[in-house]
Design a protein around this motif. Structure first.
Motif, PDB file in Angstrom:
ATOM      1  N   UNK A 181       0.786  -1.272  -0.065  1.00 17.80           N
ATOM      2  CA  UNK A 181      -0.045  -0.152   0.082  1.00 17.80           C
ATOM      3  C   UNK A 181       0.926   1.170  -0.020  1.00 17.80           C
ATOM      4  N   UNK A 182       1.799   0.983   0.984  1.00 17.40           N
ATOM      5  CA  UNK A 182       2.705   2.341   0.781  1.00 17.40           C
ATOM      6  C   UNK A 182       3.308   2.441  -0.450  1.00 17.40           C
ATOM      7  N   UNK A 183       3.912   1.489  -1.036  1.00 23.10           N
ATOM      8  CA  UNK A 183       4.596   1.730  -2.304  1.00 23.10           C
ATOM      9  C   UNK A 183       3.714   1.929  -3.505  1.00 23.10           C
ATOM     10  N   UNK A 184       2.235   1.715  -3.505  1.00 24.16           N
ATOM     11  CA  UNK A 184       1.201   2.122  -4.220  1.00 24.16           C
ATOM     12  C   UNK A 184       1.159   3.702  -4.114  1.00 24.16           C
ATOM     13  N   UNK A 185       1.136   3.986  -2.951  1.00 20.69           N
ATOM     14  CA  UNK A 185       0.875   5.763  -2.661  1.00 20.69           C
ATOM     15  C   UNK A 185       1.977   6.374  -3.236  1.00 20.69           C
ATOM     16  N   UNK A 186       3.333   5.707  -3.016  1.00 23.39           N
ATOM     17  CA  UNK A 186       4.346   6.546  -3.566  1.00 23.39           C
ATOM     18  C   UNK A 186       4.587   6.454  -5.218  1.00 23.39           C
TER      19      UNK A 186
ATOM     20  N   UNK B  43       2.132   9.208  -6.172  1.00 19.02           N
ATOM     21  CA  UNK B  43       2.934  10.443  -6.118  1.00 19.02           C
ATOM     22  C   UNK B  43       3.923  11.034  -6.817  1.00 19.02           C
ATOM     23  N   UNK B  44       4.946   9.639  -7.268  1.00 18.40           N
ATOM     24  CA  UNK B  44       6.042  10.085  -8.245  1.00 18.40           C
ATOM     25  C   UNK B  44       5.745   9.921  -9.678  1.00 18.40           C
ATOM     26  N   UNK B  45       4.493   9.035  -9.893  1.00 17.09           N
ATOM     27  CA  UNK B  45       4.000   8.863 -11.425  1.00 17.09           C
ATOM     28  C   UNK B  45       5.090   7.831 -11.830  1.00 17.09           C
ATOM     29  N   UNK B  46       5.618   6.684 -11.100  1.00 13.73           N
ATOM     30  CA  UNK B  46       6.679   5.848 -11.570  1.00 13.73           C
ATOM     31  C   UNK B  46       6.306   4.438 -11.116  1.00 13.73           C
ATOM     32  N   UNK B  47       6.576   3.508 -12.066  1.00 11.84           N
ATOM     33  CA  UNK B  47       6.244   2.197 -11.748  1.00 11.84           C
ATOM     34  C   UNK B  47       6.659   1.337 -10.543  1.00 11.84           C
ATOM     35  N   UNK B  48       6.163   0.573  -9.775  1.00  7.84           N
ATOM     36  CA  UNK B  48       6.570  -0.065  -8.723  1.00  7.84           C
ATOM     37  C   UNK B  48       8.015  -0.695  -8.808  1.00  7.84           C
TER      38      UNK B  48
END
Length: 80
Positions: free
Chosen positions: A22-27, A30-35
């Motif tokens: 979830x935290x990774x998805x939030x980031x 925010x950064x508009x970058x793939x996981x």
């Protein structure tokens, strides 16, 4: 062509907790970058930090010793 397209890459499956995902998805939003890009960046930073801490630890073997290397060597020789 992007830099990543030029690199050979392996895949490593990992298990992450729901909270971390979830935290990774939030980031990601925010950064508009793939996981995957975020994880690569985090791993590279971690490895760089580990490498520099090993070097820092090795260079600081004397710690807070007030005695210099030459003084220490003389003291050891006096024991002979």
């Amino acid at each position: 062509m992007t830099l990543l397209a030029k690199l050979e890459m392996g895949r490593i499956p990992i298990d992450l907790s729901d909270n971390v995902i979830q935290r990774l998805d939030n980031l990601k939003q925010l950064r508009n970058q793939p996981r995957a890009e975020l994880l690569r960046e985090a791993i590279e930073q971690y490895l760089d930090q580990q490498s520099s801490s090993v070097i820092r630890d090795a260079l600081g073997l004397w710690g807070n010793e007030q005695e210099g290397g030459l003084e220490y060597e003389r003291k050891l020789r006096d024991e002979w």
